[in-house]
Design a protein around this motif. Structure first.
Motif, PDB file in Angstrom:
ATOM      1  N   LYS A 406       0.788  -1.248   0.082  1.00 55.97           N
ATOM      2  CA  LYS A 406      -0.084  -0.149   0.208  1.00 55.97           C
ATOM      3  C   LYS A 406       0.888   1.265  -0.261  1.00 55.97           C
ATOM      4  CE  LYS A 406      -2.348  -1.004   3.864  1.00 55.97           C
ATOM      5  NZ  LYS A 406      -3.475  -1.039   4.658  1.00 55.97           N
ATOM      6  N   GLN A 407       0.251   2.515  -0.331  1.00 55.95           N
ATOM      7  CA  GLN A 407       1.046   3.670  -0.159  1.00 55.95           C
ATOM      8  C   GLN A 407       0.650   4.764   0.893  1.00 55.95           C
ATOM      9  OE1 GLN A 407       2.310   5.464  -3.771  1.00 55.95           O
ATOM     10  NE2 GLN A 407       0.543   4.470  -4.661  1.00 55.95           N
ATOM     11  N   LEU A 408       1.576   5.311   1.462  1.00 53.37           N
ATOM     12  CA  LEU A 408       0.793   6.246   2.358  1.00 53.37           C
ATOM     13  C   LEU A 408       1.889   7.583   2.119  1.00 53.37           C
ATOM     14  CD1 LEU A 408       3.573   6.730   4.608  1.00 53.37           C
ATOM     15  CD2 LEU A 408       2.514   4.686   5.814  1.00 53.37           C
ATOM     16  N   TYR A 409       1.407   8.613   2.782  1.00 48.60           N
ATOM     17  CA  TYR A 409       1.927  10.099   2.284  1.00 48.60           C
ATOM     18  C   TYR A 409       2.272  10.570   3.900  1.00 48.60           C
ATOM     19  CZ  TYR A 409       2.213  14.935   1.404  1.00 48.60           C
ATOM     20  OH  TYR A 409       2.504  16.272   1.509  1.00 48.60           O
ATOM     21  N   GLY A 410       3.420  10.908   4.304  1.00 50.33           N
ATOM     22  CA  GLY A 410       3.612  11.448   5.368  1.00 50.33           C
ATOM     23  C   GLY A 410       4.950  12.249   5.455  1.00 50.33           C
ATOM     24  N   GLN A 411       5.058  12.745   6.633  1.00 47.97           N
ATOM     25  CA  GLN A 411       6.369  13.551   6.916  1.00 47.97           C
ATOM     26  C   GLN A 411       6.855  13.399   8.241  1.00 47.97           C
ATOM     27  OE1 GLN A 411       4.712  17.773   6.627  1.00 47.97           O
ATOM     28  NE2 GLN A 411       5.852  17.877   4.599  1.00 47.97           N
ATOM     29  N   THR A 412       8.124  14.048   8.445  1.00 51.90           N
ATOM     30  CA  THR A 412       8.747  13.898   9.942  1.00 51.90           C
ATOM     31  C   THR A 412       7.732  14.682  10.856  1.00 51.90           C
ATOM     32  OG1 THR A 412      10.933  14.023   8.798  1.00 51.90           O
ATOM     33  CG2 THR A 412      10.761  14.415  11.130  1.00 51.90           C
ATOM     34  N   GLU A 413       7.267  15.960  10.076  1.00 52.04           N
ATOM     35  CA  GLU A 413       6.662  16.897  11.105  1.00 52.04           C
ATOM     36  C   GLU A 413       5.274  16.148  11.554  1.00 52.04           C
ATOM     37  OE1 GLU A 413       8.070  17.611   8.529  1.00 52.04           O
ATOM     38  OE2 GLU A 413       9.407  19.394   8.665  1.00 52.04           O
ATOM     39  N   ALA A 414       5.018  15.278  10.905  1.00 55.89           N
ATOM     40  CA  ALA A 414       3.370  14.672  11.209  1.00 55.89           C
ATOM     41  C   ALA A 414       3.567  13.683  11.864  1.00 55.89           C
ATOM     42  CB  ALA A 414       2.885  14.331  10.011  1.00 55.89           C
ATOM     43  N   SER A 415       4.927  13.187  12.348  1.00 55.40           N
ATOM     44  CA  SER A 415       4.991  11.778  12.798  1.00 55.40           C
ATOM     45  C   SER A 415       4.671  10.668  11.951  1.00 55.40           C
ATOM     46  CB  SER A 415       4.407  11.458  14.337  1.00 55.40           C
ATOM     47  OG  SER A 415       4.905  12.390  15.282  1.00 55.40           O
ATOM     48  N   ASP A 429      -2.138   5.365  -8.141  1.00 57.64           N
ATOM     49  CA  ASP A 429      -1.914   6.622  -8.475  1.00 57.64           C
ATOM     50  C   ASP A 429      -2.184   7.686  -7.411  1.00 57.64           C
ATOM     51  OD1 ASP A 429      -4.485   6.081  -8.596  1.00 57.64           O
ATOM     52  OD2 ASP A 429      -4.503   7.399 -10.400  1.00 57.64           O
ATOM     53  N   THR A 430      -2.537   7.149  -6.141  1.00 62.63           N
ATOM     54  CA  THR A 430      -3.131   8.094  -5.005  1.00 62.63           C
ATOM     55  C   THR A 430      -2.278   7.750  -3.959  1.00 62.63           C
ATOM     56  OG1 THR A 430      -4.661   6.885  -3.872  1.00 62.63           O
ATOM     57  CG2 THR A 430      -5.380   7.829  -5.872  1.00 62.63           C
ATOM     58  N   ILE A 493      -1.265  13.513  -4.811  1.00 60.69           N
ATOM     59  CA  ILE A 493      -0.064  14.637  -4.339  1.00 60.69           C
ATOM     60  C   ILE A 493       0.566  14.840  -5.964  1.00 60.69           C
ATOM     61  CG2 ILE A 493       2.376  15.175  -3.588  1.00 60.69           C
ATOM     62  CD1 ILE A 493       0.315  15.181  -1.433  1.00 60.69           C
ATOM     63  N   ILE A 494       0.526  16.276  -6.300  1.00 63.99           N
ATOM     64  CA  ILE A 494       1.153  16.557  -7.670  1.00 63.99           C
ATOM     65  C   ILE A 494       2.531  16.840  -7.623  1.00 63.99           C
ATOM     66  CG2 ILE A 494       0.730  18.376  -9.272  1.00 63.99           C
ATOM     67  CD1 ILE A 494      -1.950  18.908  -8.269  1.00 63.99           C
ATOM     68  N   ASP A 495       2.994  17.792  -6.694  1.00 66.51           N
ATOM     69  CA  ASP A 495       4.164  18.074  -7.023  1.00 66.51           C
ATOM     70  C   ASP A 495       4.609  18.870  -5.714  1.00 66.51           C
ATOM     71  OD1 ASP A 495       6.819  18.936  -7.668  1.00 66.51           O
ATOM     72  OD2 ASP A 495       6.104  19.512  -9.684  1.00 66.51           O
ATOM     73  N   ARG A 496       5.863  19.532  -5.419  1.00 63.86           N
ATOM     74  CA  ARG A 496       6.137  20.514  -4.363  1.00 63.86           C
ATOM     75  C   ARG A 496       5.248  21.574  -4.915  1.00 63.86           C
ATOM     76  NH1 ARG A 496       7.988  19.236  -0.098  1.00 63.86           N
ATOM     77  NH2 ARG A 496       9.027  21.148   0.447  1.00 63.86           N
ATOM     78  N   ALA A 497       4.905  22.278  -3.746  1.00 67.94           N
ATOM     79  CA  ALA A 497       3.700  23.447  -4.091  1.00 67.94           C
ATOM     80  C   ALA A 497       4.386  24.620  -4.715  1.00 67.94           C
ATOM     81  CB  ALA A 497       3.321  24.015  -2.721  1.00 67.94           C
TER      82      ALA A 497
END
Lengths: 678, 269, 318, 358
Positions: A406-415, A429-430, A493-497
């Protein structure tokens, strides 16, 4: 415009349940039983899972194992030893080394003492290490071996705060000056010996460790500027671990292999957060080189890897199968084709005809099962990939084998957790629906914002950045642009904002998103999209010599150079088909259907770092391309069908030269914008 | 040159007293004299190199030390004891182990078994227990496996643990052979051209391992080597042989300046 | 006391009281020894040139004899059968080289040795399959070999010399002389010796190893055929002979694997010793000691001089 | 393909150095044992048990004995037939001198006689090796053959010169002699063979087995490491002869019922050597494969003409058998010197890496 999107049922429920809890950051009390810190979870595990394995490491030829009770003893011994060495509350202690149980334990020991563990990437050069060590004013460093100690010693004079180096592996350390240096095991012995004196102090320190005290500080690698120290509290880590563990039904019977850098937030969540919350066992490989072998031996049930890992593995599988006999190859491709057809559906629990099921079962005996076994993934119940986009072919290959990737989307700042794909709703694709307990909104610019219990406390010694990233209500800017797919409720997610632009008509222009879609085709090596502030998107394509060359050989198409192959009409046809497929899929995308490629050309040379067209890490330098190929870009825009051009190139030996070519420009079919129609 | 109570090396290690002393050794095969009246001492903790052109009697020297050849004249004193004519396994029992010029591994066995073989002398459980492979015999096996694994770790050969040694590349075979010799926890380690046939990188690795062995375990090492650069880097003292005779003995620097050595060896090398 | 007497005194008293019988025994021993020598000789030829310890040499003796007799029984004239048997041995040599040796280059000696045991089995099966398993008589007269015997009367006793035995000794002598000539005077012979010393050197002379192997196997085949005829004439032709043929092995131990004179001397020692021991001491042990005497002598010999009578002392190197 | 090793990790040296470290192999072994101990006695015909299974097991044991000597220690021997004879004759003497002795005990005890004789004939191996050793083992073979004929005490002065097996009971069940049922004898043979195979495997995987293999691979290095050639070589001759002796004793007492010296002649030695070569030098499983192959081959060759309806006489079959065995030895030595066991190992490896080719 503040839109909160949580369309999927699960995401919706999770968000609602969360909201009823009241103010996110302050009023949430500790979960049941006062388990409000990692040391407390350890104590619980030692009590409840005392005899179960907690850590394993392949060393000296076998999997050395420690039960939770043993781990608790090791952790406490080190903690007392650190106290004996004079570790104060709120000190920072850096940990440098590869994944080893003792280093994981040390992070818990440090926290037990009321201090803050700071894991550091072991492959950082001395320079980077110096910055981080200095920034957090680390008093103690726990280094794995001689190599890491040497790196610290190299920059020692720039670190006035540094007092003690503790090393784990004694090899080669005998001749070092030991006035401010100790072996890990000696520190533990010290702790054990001083047990009567130190135990009360440790208990005292433990009392001060609570839900809001710092659990760990992680430096983000940061593409721009200096690394920032992300402070994560016990609340962040434990809540993120708890909700995600519940989401995927992780339990004490699971097993993981810890091989990703310890300084990376994901590894901290998996190997400490979820591990301590659920009580499952974390295994460490013998060495980075033996990781594949160790993976096969352990056969984890919960697995994480970046896309490039899966990509490399798939390539290795295909290369090895090339060497198989013709019968076996035919069998393999037959069953893989069948898996592609029904494997993913079976995994998602969708209806599949009986015959197809039987065929899949046969394939499972002959191909899928043995293959999963060889890859060490026979027991993977939950697998994740994240970090970058993964090619749909690659993603679906693993899913069709029956591996629940599976895929996930995350960040250090979000734990870690921002969005995640629930079982049965997995798409290439999501990145899934909001993770439990996470609220998401999309800003006016398309930037994704979130808030959750996992949201970090602050950037260490950097209130400005903290302020600019996290607003007073707790919303954190991800820096990524994205949107929710209306049909599925999944985030894309498209790209860096900052890289996302607008077309002339105001719709989104997301070059990287489209370029990635193109690059997923094996025939396309690089793509560069143009069209910001115009009304039509156009593209440069670089073909992949190995893949297209291979195809050419099989079809008896002779060629002598990249240029010749790139200009071949059949190649253009093939690429055009790819472009049109991408257009078709973009057309379904309400936000991005403006980015369909109207016209394209295949470049007469490969984009090359030697010519300054790319960075050494193979990222396209858009500004240089804009200048260098202005004539081509203009031709794409003005509707001409052919363009002659001359380009300067640098050869491998450094000589310069130029190549001229006449390039054919093709029009690609574009599809009606579905969202507009709706 | 002679030292009574050790000396201190250039890099600050303290070398102890004489571990093995060979006095006036002469070895003949039929009419051929391989070693002519050679005396030489090896001190506790040092790395001692024996160099010389082909046929100088270097390997014969090692063979004498570990009891494979019996010299016709001279005496050998090992740890203060005069050694009588002894069989190789008795020398092994006294703590002398070695590697060979042409790798002499047990080619039908795995790396692990080869190194376990090196611990043969340390294992004692009797036939009956061995038959059952249970209780004491199994415990002994496990205990020694643990020691062997430490050596595997030390020499970084984990990845080939269960590979039959016959299929290993030459450089690794040499390393396994060193591991096997180390497994016996020798007090005197004889290395016969440990770097022969290796590329530069392998030589560097092997040099590092030899230094590490000397450093970590304090093992006394006597080695034969052709590569002068390596010898000069590794050895504390060097003895030079030519046609079975000793022509020089001293620190690498001294030996390098010795005119006889330059004539006999360095000049042609 | 009686036992010691019959061990150390009795036999010698017997010997000197009937010297004619002693001569007869010695003659028997000499003839047997000659035949042992011939088998050993075939063996040495192969070992010298290819390093193969040819266990099948004894079987080749029987096989060649069987072929000869079998062909004759099938209606082929005796001399033509002899010629054909030579041809069969040539085919065998080529076959062994093509089908076996060529594919076993660089194999350990012991594997090659076992291969020759396999070859023995194959030849036994083949021989019996074609010519039948029953015992046959050698076609001595048809080949023009002498029969009958001559009786002497030395020391007033009787000494009977079978003519075929005399022929055997003469033929053996001629064969040895012929081989000696072949090895020292002909180009191929010299090449063979070169191979024995140094394979590389032989190659550089321009002789293919494969050819050489075929030639030595053929030469060994000829020796085997000669031995087979002689031996077949003295007893019968059957594979039971192989047990006797195996005695070439102890002969080799005595003589050394690579020495032609060694093979001859060793054969004679075993021949003489075996007969004397059987006749004068065998009774003490219940008879039948001929079966193991040669082996036990070889065993004892091995313990004291493992390199054989004519071999060099081996210096082991590491 | 059937191997699923992911997740089979070892947390102790004991588990790591187990004889069968892979779960699937352990299952297979238990399965074979269950078939051998339960299915064969229940469903096997008298012919199958008596003419196939019993001799197969007995020869397997003899092959293991020779394999320990030749395959694991590199000491080639052509005397295994005679050592089998030593076992048989000493069992015969034991049960006639002590009529009340448990015959199974007698069989095992006779192994020690064989071991003793084997050690004596193994003495020359201390000084010599290779072909020379072949000759000394032949000396043992012919000397012992002679002894079996010329020392009438060994066969109790029977006129026939043969030894005949008396009926003997163990726990009230007749296990030897003409009254013993095939199934009983089979189960006794099977138990002994399984037990001794287990012991052999234990020895081979421990210190002693390693010292043997060290001698085999590089005897000089072995000695320099500290293996005492005397101990290693004599122990291997003793163990090997013990196995051959027990096999020989079982051959007479639990299978043939009577025997003469021909049962132990040099051809028997060859046959066992062939079993070892075809099965695989240095492999216990190979010993079983080799024994099975060599023993079953003539049965198959005999059966084929019958199936095809041809009439071929017995001696022709015998000759064909010789040719096939001889040719197979050559083919195996050329193509796969490590025999059936290696072929099996390669197949197993293929299954383990399936679907990959390597």
């Amino acid at each position: 415009m503040r839109v909160r999107v949580g369309v999927s049922q699960q995401g919706c429920l999770a968000t609602l349940r969360w909201r009823s809890g009241g103010n996110i950051l302050t009023s949430r009390i500790a979960p049941t039983g006062g388990l409000d810190s990692i040391p407390k979870l350890l104590a619980r595990n030692a009590r409840e899972f005392g005899d179960r394995p907690a850590s394993r490491e392949k060393e000296f030829g076998i999997w050395q194992s420690w039960t939770w009770a043993e781990v608790a003893e090791e952790v406490n011994a080190l903690a007392m030893g650190l106290l004996a060495l004079g570790l104060n509350a709120n000190d920072h202690v850096a940990i440098i080394g590869r994944n080893r149980p003792a280093l994981y334990w040390s992070m818990v020991s440090i926290q037990s003492c009321g201090a803050v563990p700071v894991p550091i990437y072991q492959d950082s050069v001395a320079e980077e290490m110096a910055y981080v060590l200095d920034h957090c004013s680390a008093r103690f460093v726990i280094a794995e071996d001689q190599e890491q100690v040497d790196k610290v010693l190299e920059v020692q004079e720039r670190l006035p705060a540094l007092e003690q180096i503790i090393y784990y592996d004694k090899r080669g350390m005998r001749k070092y000056d030991h006035t401010a240096m100790n072996a890990y095991r000696d520190v533990q012995e010290e702790g054990r010996a001083g047990h009567y004196r130190l135990e009360p102090i440790l208990q005292e320190r433990l009392k001060s460790v609570n839900y809001d005290s710092t659990c760990v500080m992680l430096y983000t690698s940061g593409t721009t500027g200096r690394p920032k120290g992300v402070v994560l509290s016990n609340r962040n880590i434990i809540e993120a671990s708890r909700t995600s563990a519940e989401f995927d039904h992780l339990n004490a019977g699971d097993s993981v292999l810890a091989y990703l850098p310890m300084a990376w937030v994901g590894d901290f969540i998996f190997s400490i957060g979820q591990c301590y919350w659920t009580g499952f066992c974390v295994s460490c490989p013998e060495s980075p080189e033996t990781m594949q072998e160790d993976l096969r031996e352990i056969g984890p049930s919960y697995f994480f890897a970046p896309p490039r890992f899966f990509e490399g593995l798939l390539t290795a599988v295909m290369i090895r199968m090339e060497d198989a006999g013709p019968m076996k190859r035919r069998m393999f491709s037959y069953f893989m084709a069948h898996a592609k057809k029904v494997g993913g559906r079976l995994l998602d629990g969708k209806p599949v005809s009986l015959i197809d099921r039987l065929k899949y079962a046969l394939g499972n005996i002959l191909v899928y099962g043995p293959l999963r076994n060889r890859l060490g993934m026979s027991r993977v119940r939950v697998g994740y990939t994240a970090g970058e986009a993964i090619g749909p072919e690659i993603f679906e290959f693993y899913r069709s084998l029956g591996i629940n990737l599976k895929q996930l989307y995350g960040q250090t700042e979000a734990s870690v957790y921002i969005t995640v794909q629930p079982d049965g709703e997995v798409r290439p694709d999501t990145v899934g629906v909001p993770a439990p307990g996470v609220e998401i909104r999309i800003g006016e610019t398309g930037e994704v914002f979130y808030r959750s219990a996992g949201t970090f406390v602050e950037y260490y010694k950097n209130p400005e950045s903290t302020k600019s990233t996290k607003d007073p209500e707790g919303w954190v800017a991800t820096g990524d642009a994205g949107f929710f797919d209306e049909e599925t409720g999944h985030l894309k997610i498209i790209d860096r904002a900052k890289d996302v632009g607008k077309m002339a008509d105001g719709s989104l222009f997301a070059p990287k998103y489209v370029e990635n879609k193109l690059k997923f085709y094996a025939n396309i090596l690089e793509a560069v999209l143009f069209g910001a502030e115009t009304d039509k998107c156009t593209a440069f394509i670089n073909i992949d010599m190995s893949s297209v060359g291979n195809w050419a050989e099989r079809n008896n198409i002779g060629y002598s150079s990249y240029q010749e192959l790139a200009g071949h009409p059949k190649v253009l046809d093939a690429i055009q088909a790819h472009v049109e497929e991408v257009n078709a899929s973009l057309a379904n995308d309400p936000m991005l259907n403006g980015c369909q490629i109207h016209r394209f050309l295949i470049l007469h040379k490969e984009l090359d770092a030697d010519d300054g067209e790319m960075t050494r890490t193979r990222k396209v330098r858009r500004r240089i391309i804009d200048e260098k190929y202005a004539d081509l870009i203009a031709a794409l825009a003005d509707g001409s069908t052919e363009i002659s051009t001359t380009t300067e190139v640098t050869y491998e030996d450094g000589r310069k030269g130029s190549i001229s070519a006449t390039l054919e420009i093709r029009d690609a079919k574009v599809f009606p914008r579905r969202a507009e129609a709706a | 040159m002679s030292f009574d109570v050790g000396y201190t090396t250039a890099d600050g290690r303290t070398i102890g007293g004489v571990l093995m002393e060979m006095k006036n050794i002469t070895l003949r095969f039929g009419g051929v004299t391989a070693i002519k009246n050679i005396s030489l001492d090896i001190r506790e903790g040092e790395i001692r190199a024996i160099i010389g052109p082909n046929g100088a009697g270097k390997t014969s020297m090692l063979n004498v030390i570990n009891g494979f050849y019996h010299p016709q004249e001279g005496e050998i004193i090992f740890r203060g004891e005069h050694r009588k004519r002894m069989r190789p396994y008795q020398a092994a029992k006294q703590g002398i182990s070695r590697t060979f010029q042409n790798v002499a591994l047990f080619s039908g066995m795995t790396t692990l078994d080869n190194i376990m073989a090196g611990r043969q002398l340390k294992m004692h459980k009797n036939f009956l227990w061995q038959m059952l492979r249970y209780g004491p015999a199994l415990n002994e096996e496990i205990e020694h496996r643990r020691k062997v694994e430490e050596i595997i770790d030390f020499l970084e050969i984990q990845a080939i643990r269960k590979t039959p040694v016959g299929s290993l590349p030459y450089g690794l075979q040499k390393r396994v052979e060193l591991a096997r010799a180390l497994a016996a926890e020798p007090s005197l380690l004889l290395l016969d051209e440990p770097m022969a046939g290796m590329n530069v990188e392998e030589k560097e690795d092997m040099s590092r391992f030899i230094l590490d062995v000397n450093d970590e375990f304090g093992t006394t090492i006597a080695l034969i080597e052709h590569d002068m650069g390596v010898v000069m880097d590794l050895a504390d003292r060097v003895v030079v042989l030519d046609y079975g005779k000793k022509i020089a003995d001293g620190t690498p620097n001294e030996v390098q300046k010795n005119q006889d050595v330059i004539d006999a060896y360095l000049g042609v090398a | 006391m009686d036992f010691l007497y019959s061990l150390f005194v009795g036999p010698f008293v017997d010997m000197f009281s009937t010297p004619d019988f002693l001569l007869q025994v010695l003659w028997e021993g000499f003839v047997t020894g000659t035949l042992y020598s011939l088998i050993a000789l075939g063996f040495v030829l192969i070992f010298k040139a290819s390093g193969v310890f040819n266990f099948a040499q004894g079987i080749m003796v029987v096989f060649s004899a069987l072929t000869l007799v079998g062909l004759y029984q099938a209606g082929v004239p005796a001399y033509l059968a002899l010629l054909l048997a030579v041809g069969v041995m040539a085919l065998l040599a080529i076959g062994v080289e093509r089908l076996v040796l060529r594919h076993m280059v660089n194999q350990p000696d012991i594997i090659l040795f076992m291969a020759t045991i396999g070859l023995s089995y194959f030849l036994i099966g083949l021989g019996e399959f074609i010519f039948g398993g029953e015992t046959k008589s050698m076609i001595t007269e048809q080949l023009g070999l002498p029969t009958g015997s001559t009786t002497f009367a030395p020391f007033g006793g009787v000494l009977i010399l079978q003519h075929i035995d005399i022929a055997a000794v003469v033929i053996a002598a001629v064969l040895v002389a012929g081989l000696a000539f072949f090895f020292s005077k002909t180009r191929i012979g010299r090449a063979l010796r070169a191979v024995a010393d140094d394979h590389q050197a032989a190659l550089s002379v321009g002789i293919s190893l494969n050819q050489i192997w075929a030639i030595v196997w053929f030469a060994a085949g000829i020796v085997a055929l000669a031995t087979g005829i002689m031996w077949g004439a003295r007893s019968d032709v059957s594979f039971a002979l192989q047990i006797v043929a195996l005695k070439a092995l102890p002969v080799l131990i005595l003589g050394g694997f690579t020495s032609i004179p060694g093979a001859i001397v060793g054969g004679l020692i075993i021949g003489f010793g075996e007969k004397l021991f059987e006749v004068y001491w065998g009774g003490l042990l219940g008879g039948g000691v001929e079966g193991w005497f040669a082996y036990v002598i070889a065993l004892i010999f091995l313990l004291f001089r493992p390199q054989g009578l004519f071999g060099d002392k081996i210096i082991e190197r590491v | 393909m059937f191997y699923r090793e992911a997740g089979q990790y070892k947390t102790s040296y004991k588990a790591d150095s187990a004889i069968f470290p892979i779960l699937q192999d352990r299952i297979a072994i238990w399965f074979y044992l269950a078939v051998a101990f339960i299915a064969v006695p229940l469903f096997g015909s008298e012919f199958f048990i008596n003419s196939m299974m019993i001799p197969f097991l007995i020869f397997s044991l003899a092959a293991i004995g020779l394999n320990i000597l030749t395959g694991y220690t590199g000491q080639i021997s052509l005397g295994s037939g005679a050592f089998m004879g030593v076992g048989a004759y000493s069992t015969y003497k034991l049960v006639t001198i002590f009529p009340d002795m448990n015959v199974i005990l007698a069989i095992l005890l006779s192994g020690f006689f064989a071991a003793f004789i084997g050690m004596i004939f193994g003495l020359p191996s201390l000084r010599i090796k290779g072909f020379y050793l072949v000759v000394t083992t032949l000396a043992a073979q012919f000397f012992l053959e002679w002894a079996f004929i010329r020392i009438p005490w060994l066969y109790n002065y029977n006129d026939s010169g043969a030894i005949e097996v008396p009926n003997r009971r163990v726990f009230d069940i007749v296990v030897s002699g003409s009254e013993a049922s095939a199934t009983t004898r089979y189960l006794v043979v099977l138990s002994i063979v399984v037990g001794l195979t287990w012991v052999a495997s234990n020895l081979i995987h421990g210190r002693i087995g390693r010292s043997w293999m060290m001698i085999r691979d590089m005897d000089i290095a072995a000695e320099l490491i500290g293996v005492r050639p005397l101990v290693a070589k004599l122990s291997v001759f003793a163990v090997s002869s013990f196995y051959c002796g027990v096999a020989g004793a079982m051959m007479v007492f639990l299978w043939l019922g009577a025997a003469e010296v021909e049962s132990f002649d040099v051809n028997q030695s060859f046959l066992i050597l062939f079993m070892v070569i075809l099965g695989g030098l240095g492999s216990l499983i190979g010993s079983f494969m080799g024994a099975g192959f060599i023993w079953m081959l003539p049965i198959v060759i005999r059966a084929i003409p019958k199936i095809l309806g041809l009439d071929i006489n017995a001696s022709t079959v015998e000759h064909i058998n010789f040719m096939i065995v001889g040719a197979l030895i050559l083919v195996f030595l050329i193509v796969e010197p490590h025999g059936l066991a290696r072929i099996w190992a390669i197949a197993k490896q293929k299954l383990r890496v399936w679907p990959f080719p390597y």
